[in-house]
Write an enzyme that holds these catalytic residues in place. Structure first.
Site, PDB file in Angstrom:
ATOM      1  N   LYS A   1       0.718  -1.191   0.165  1.00  0.00           N
ATOM      2  CA  LYS A   1       0.072   0.122   0.028  1.00  0.00           C
ATOM      3  C   LYS A   1       0.848   1.375  -0.006  1.00  0.00           C
ATOM      4  O   LYS A   1       0.217   2.267  -0.438  1.00  0.00           O
ATOM      5  CB  LYS A   1      -1.048   0.101   1.143  1.00  0.00           C
ATOM      6  CG  LYS A   1      -0.232   0.054   2.583  1.00  0.00           C
ATOM      7  CD  LYS A   1      -1.292   0.416   3.568  1.00  0.00           C
ATOM      8  CE  LYS A   1      -0.623   0.191   4.930  1.00  0.00           C
ATOM      9  NZ  LYS A   1       0.489   0.958   5.232  1.00  0.00           N
TER      10      LYS A   1
ATOM     11  N   GLY B   1       9.509  -2.426   1.627  1.00  0.00           N
ATOM     12  CA  GLY B   1      10.326  -2.492   2.845  1.00  0.00           C
ATOM     13  C   GLY B   1       9.378  -2.423   4.351  1.00  0.00           C
ATOM     14  O   GLY B   1      10.251  -2.708   5.301  1.00  0.00           O
TER      15      GLY B   1
ATOM     16  N   LYS C   1      18.632   3.117  13.137  1.00  0.00           N
ATOM     17  CA  LYS C   1      20.039   3.035  12.935  1.00  0.00           C
ATOM     18  C   LYS C   1      21.056   4.025  12.284  1.00  0.00           C
ATOM     19  O   LYS C   1      21.980   4.189  12.851  1.00  0.00           O
ATOM     20  CB  LYS C   1      20.365   1.501  12.436  1.00  0.00           C
ATOM     21  CG  LYS C   1      20.295   0.329  13.537  1.00  0.00           C
ATOM     22  CD  LYS C   1      19.259  -0.063  13.807  1.00  0.00           C
ATOM     23  CE  LYS C   1      18.585   0.354  15.252  1.00  0.00           C
ATOM     24  NZ  LYS C   1      17.457  -0.100  15.335  1.00  0.00           N
TER      25      LYS C   1
ATOM     26  N   GLY D   1       2.350  -6.812   8.988  1.00  0.00           N
ATOM     27  CA  GLY D   1       3.120  -6.015  10.257  1.00  0.00           C
ATOM     28  C   GLY D   1       2.290  -5.314  11.346  1.00  0.00           C
ATOM     29  O   GLY D   1       1.285  -5.951  11.830  1.00  0.00           O
TER      30      GLY D   1
ATOM     31  N   GLY E   1      11.029   0.426  26.523  1.00  0.00           N
ATOM     32  CA  GLY E   1      11.666  -0.671  25.746  1.00  0.00           C
ATOM     33  C   GLY E   1      12.465  -0.476  24.589  1.00  0.00           C
ATOM     34  O   GLY E   1      13.000   0.548  24.634  1.00  0.00           O
TER      35      GLY E   1
ATOM     36  N   ILE F   1      12.073   0.854  21.440  1.00  0.00           N
ATOM     37  CA  ILE F   1      11.894   2.211  20.875  1.00  0.00           C
ATOM     38  C   ILE F   1      12.280   3.250  21.697  1.00  0.00           C
ATOM     39  O   ILE F   1      13.043   4.269  21.175  1.00  0.00           O
ATOM     40  CB  ILE F   1      10.425   2.218  20.208  1.00  0.00           C
ATOM     41  CG1 ILE F   1      10.271   1.147  19.176  1.00  0.00           C
ATOM     42  CG2 ILE F   1      10.375   3.528  19.540  1.00  0.00           C
ATOM     43  CD1 ILE F   1       8.887   1.105  18.497  1.00  0.00           C
TER      44      ILE F   1
ATOM     45  N   GLY G   1       4.845  -0.072  22.889  1.00  0.00           N
ATOM     46  CA  GLY G   1       4.249  -1.432  22.353  1.00  0.00           C
ATOM     47  C   GLY G   1       3.730  -1.126  20.935  1.00  0.00           C
ATOM     48  O   GLY G   1       3.215  -0.063  20.571  1.00  0.00           O
TER      49      GLY G   1
ATOM     50  N   HIS H   1      42.804 -12.891  19.183  1.00  0.00           N
ATOM     51  CA  HIS H   1      43.115 -11.742  20.343  1.00  0.00           C
ATOM     52  C   HIS H   1      43.653 -10.715  19.691  1.00  0.00           C
ATOM     53  O   HIS H   1      44.628 -11.051  18.880  1.00  0.00           O
ATOM     54  CB  HIS H   1      44.028 -12.533  21.368  1.00  0.00           C
ATOM     55  CG  HIS H   1      44.790 -11.539  22.250  1.00  0.00           C
ATOM     56  ND1 HIS H   1      43.566 -11.457  23.563  1.00  0.00           N
ATOM     57  CD2 HIS H   1      45.756 -10.908  22.426  1.00  0.00           C
ATOM     58  CE1 HIS H   1      44.593 -10.356  24.012  1.00  0.00           C
ATOM     59  NE2 HIS H   1      45.423 -10.197  23.709  1.00  0.00           N
TER      60      HIS H   1
HETATM   61  P1  NAI Z   1       8.018  -2.477  24.182  1.00  0.00           P
HETATM   62  O1  NAI Z   1       6.961  -3.323  24.597  1.00  0.00           O
HETATM   63  O2  NAI Z   1       9.141  -3.154  23.978  1.00  0.00           O
HETATM   64  O3  NAI Z   1       8.097  -1.701  25.352  1.00  0.00           O
HETATM   65  C1  NAI Z   1       7.016  -0.747  25.839  1.00  0.00           C
HETATM   66  C2  NAI Z   1       7.099  -0.335  27.224  1.00  0.00           C
HETATM   67  O4  NAI Z   1       6.186   0.642  27.598  1.00  0.00           O
HETATM   68  C3  NAI Z   1       7.173  -1.438  28.160  1.00  0.00           C
HETATM   69  O5  NAI Z   1       8.202  -1.530  28.758  1.00  0.00           O
HETATM   70  C4  NAI Z   1       5.743  -1.143  29.008  1.00  0.00           C
HETATM   71  O6  NAI Z   1       5.834  -1.484  30.322  1.00  0.00           O
HETATM   72  C5  NAI Z   1       5.994   0.434  28.997  1.00  0.00           C
HETATM   73  N1  NAI Z   1       4.493   1.213  29.074  1.00  0.00           N
HETATM   74  C6  NAI Z   1       3.273   0.915  28.542  1.00  0.00           C
HETATM   75  N2  NAI Z   1       2.364   1.552  28.943  1.00  0.00           N
HETATM   76  C7  NAI Z   1       2.922   2.483  29.644  1.00  0.00           C
HETATM   77  C8  NAI Z   1       2.456   3.780  30.418  1.00  0.00           C
HETATM   78  N3  NAI Z   1       1.161   4.059  30.322  1.00  0.00           N
HETATM   79  N4  NAI Z   1       3.327   4.472  30.906  1.00  0.00           N
HETATM   80  C9  NAI Z   1       4.593   4.027  31.130  1.00  0.00           C
HETATM   81  N5  NAI Z   1       5.193   2.982  30.599  1.00  0.00           N
HETATM   82  C10 NAI Z   1       4.270   2.144  29.804  1.00  0.00           C
HETATM   83  O7  NAI Z   1       7.460  -1.545  22.857  1.00  0.00           O
HETATM   84  P2  NAI Z   1       8.560  -0.458  22.050  1.00  0.00           P
HETATM   85  O8  NAI Z   1       9.606   0.128  22.537  1.00  0.00           O
HETATM   86  O9  NAI Z   1       7.257   0.529  21.592  1.00  0.00           O
HETATM   87  O10 NAI Z   1       8.565  -1.361  20.717  1.00  0.00           O
HETATM   88  C11 NAI Z   1       7.619  -1.948  19.973  1.00  0.00           C
HETATM   89  C12 NAI Z   1       7.772  -3.451  19.453  1.00  0.00           C
HETATM   90  O11 NAI Z   1       8.912  -3.168  18.308  1.00  0.00           O
HETATM   91  C13 NAI Z   1       8.568  -4.323  20.477  1.00  0.00           C
HETATM   92  O12 NAI Z   1       7.906  -5.658  20.079  1.00  0.00           O
HETATM   93  C14 NAI Z   1      10.135  -4.263  20.230  1.00  0.00           C
HETATM   94  O13 NAI Z   1      10.656  -5.642  20.171  1.00  0.00           O
HETATM   95  C15 NAI Z   1       9.943  -3.859  18.638  1.00  0.00           C
HETATM   96  N6  NAI Z   1      11.287  -3.070  18.200  1.00  0.00           N
HETATM   97  C16 NAI Z   1      12.462  -3.766  18.354  1.00  0.00           C
HETATM   98  C17 NAI Z   1      13.449  -3.162  17.976  1.00  0.00           C
HETATM   99  C18 NAI Z   1      15.016  -3.648  18.200  1.00  0.00           C
HETATM  100  O14 NAI Z   1      14.897  -5.082  17.798  1.00  0.00           O
HETATM  101  N7  NAI Z   1      16.105  -3.195  18.327  1.00  0.00           N
HETATM  102  C19 NAI Z   1      13.596  -1.791  17.778  1.00  0.00           C
HETATM  103  C20 NAI Z   1      12.243  -0.961  17.859  1.00  0.00           C
HETATM  104  C21 NAI Z   1      11.289  -1.899  18.287  1.00  0.00           C
END
Ligand code: NAI
Length: 467
Positions: free
Chosen positions: A34, A39, A51, A145, A183, A185, A273, A446
């Site tokens: 869409k 990507g 990154k 996604g 988390g 992000i 999340g 090393h």
């Molecule tokens: P996440 O689920 O990893 O973390 C969200 C955090 O927000 C949690 O720790 C939660 O306890 C907190 N939270 C929720 N509601 C809240 C509130 N009202 N007040 C305060 N804290 C609250 O979500 P995130 O970081 O948004 O990432 C989304 C998805 O994208 C995840 O599944 C992540 O694994 C993936 N992602 C992976 C990356 C990587 O592999 N490097 C990079 C970016 C995203």
């Protein structure tokens, strides 16, 4: 009507990699997308642009804080945000154009428009000009996604209250940034803008950062990020926000005692999340089942209630990671071609790209304790690693977990320089059912950062040599 062996809806890492594998296996394949570029989230507004900004901001930080110790004089270091964003955009377009090239090379037909299931063997494409085209499909792979979760009391306005998408396009460094959620992000994009000069405060509901990752290393990373200047308010729930002019007041309360507080910010990044994106796909009309959280229900072969309609990636349960989606896309292409497509979920690595980085594979100590698995633990700090000392990258450590009696490798957790790359020797070792002894006996050149993994593996048996 054009007909295909496989029509993939969505061209993110799951969809495009799955489509390429299907084409390699001789399936006549089409992809429906869409958005104007291929990507998906990862390439356009996720992994890749973040990154690019993490690398730019890390250079800026190193120039400001580390050059002097190397004897490098660099006065009046400045950041030109529009140039930084332009470079990021070029990185993105090079990557998305690369997919267009790969589709051509693999003779994959692409359709621009919104895909929807018309039946279990037909995909309707609503094109940008408003016309529709029906594609006949022997098999369909749903790979649409996910989208960012919104807090109901704090709706995105794209300016003051933003999602990760807008956090990648801020044209100037905010003075005060509040990040909701510690988390991947929140920590990655919080790091970008903190390094560039923003005063960043992260409000997190849980009492630790980094979600379910190893608690000890999460705490260690938290302290390192605090030292860098990020403030953390843990165990606090965001409850509301009011924007007046250019400022937003964020309301939150301490989970333990309900004490109410506020914080002012010019930008609030909500990173709480993501949720599967399945709106308008026609699932309800065909009775394709979703769970309470909106994830499409599939069996172990990624099949929905229709044996020829598959769903993968962020659309189904499991870690929302590009590389998990890729493997599932490949598995589906192989299953359709009569091969034993399979994904080993025990060895999915996870990485948070702060600096130092945090990577992990396998079980955490908390999980092993909860399931009463007896284990040995070996740790090794980067402060005792020669290469890390030479590079002035001594923050962090490696933790290796191995089964108490069999020595089988159960988990490896790394906070440290290039942890994102280092983790893969552990992934391969675990994939082969290897042991801590296997890691410990394998050559490690090393001096390298990777020697810290070997030392931690040796430490499982009390044999670390460099401590
Ligand atoms: P996440 O689920 O990893 O973390 C969200 C955090 O927000 C949690 O720790 C939660 O306890 C907190 N939270 C929720 N509601 C809240 C509130 N009202 N007040 C305060 N804290 C609250 O979500 P995130 O970081 O948004 O990432 C989304 C998805 O994208 C995840 O599944 C992540 O694994 C993936 N992602 C992976 C990356 C990587 O592999 N490097 C990079 C970016 C995203």
């Amino acid at each position: 009507m054009q007909s295909f062996d496989l029509v993939v809806i969505g061209s993110g890492p799951g969809g495009y990699v799955g489509a390429i594998r299907a084409a390699q296996l001789g399936l006549k394949t089409a992809v429906v997308e869409k958005d104007p570029t291929f990507g998906g989230t990862c390439l356009n507004v996720g992994c890749i642009p973040s990154k690019a900004l993490l690398d730019s901001s890390e250079h800026f930080s190193v120039a400001n804080h580390e050059f002097a110790a190397h004897g490098i004089g660099a006065k009046d270091i400045t950041i030109d945000v529009p140039t930084m964003l332009k470079r990021k955009d070029k990185v993105v377009s090079d990557n998305t154009n690369g997919i267009a090239f790969l589709f051509k090379k693999n003779k994959i037909t692409s359709f621009r428009g919104r895909g929807r299931l018309k039946s279990a063997t037909e995909v309707e494409v609503l094109k940008l000009d408003g016309t529709t085209e029906i594609l006949s499909a022997k098999n369909i792979m749903l790979a649409t996604g996910s989208v960012a979760n919104e807090l109901p009391f704090m709706k995105f306005d794209g300016k003051n209250i933003i999602s990760s998408t807008e956090a990648l396009t801020l044209t100037k460094v905010p003075k005060k940034m509040v990040v909701i959620g510690a988390g991947a992000i929140g920590l990655e994009l919080g790091s970008v803008w903190q390094r560039l000069g923003a005063e960043v405060t992260v409000i997190e509901f849980a009492t630790k950062i980094c979600g379910p990752m190893d608690a000890g290393l999460s705490d260690r990373l938290c302290k390192i990020l605090q030292k860098q200047g990020i403030k953390f308010i843990l165990g606090a729930k965001t409850t509301g926000a009011q924007t007046k002019g250019n400022f937003t007041t964020v309301q939150f309360e301490t989970v333990a005692d309900g004490a109410k507080q506020t914080l002012e910010a010019d930008v609030v990044l909500v990173a709480v999340g993501r949720k599967p994106f399945s709106e308008g796909l026609g699932l309800e009309e065909l009775g394709i089942v979703k769970d309470a959280r909106g994830f499409v229900t599939v069996n172990e072969h990624y099949q929905t209630k229709f044996a020829n309609v598959f769903a993968i990636g962020d659309l189904i349960p499991g870690p929302m990671l590009a590389h998990k989606a890729e493997e599932e896309g490949v598995a589906v292409a192989e299953i359709i071609s009569g091969r034993p497509g399979h994904v080993n979920y025990e060895t999915v690595p996870g990485v948070i790209y702060t600096w130092p980085e945090f990577s992990a594979v396998g079980y955490t100590e908390e999980q092993l304790k909860a399931s009463q698995v007896e284990y040995n633990v070996g740790t090794f700090p980067f402060s005792a690693n020669g290469r890390a000392r030479a590079a002035m990258q001594t923050d962090g450590m490696v933790k290796v977990l191995a089964h108490k009696t069999t020595d089988r490798l159960l988990g490896v957790h790394i906070v440290g320089p290039r942890a994102s790359d280092l983790i893969h020797e552990a992934v391969v070792c675990m994939e082969f059912g290897g042991s801590a002894e296997d890691l410990a006996r394998s050559f490690h050149a090393h001096p390298t950062f990777a020697e810290a993994i070997r030392e931690a593996a040796l430490a499982c048996d009390g044999r670390a040599r460099q401590m």
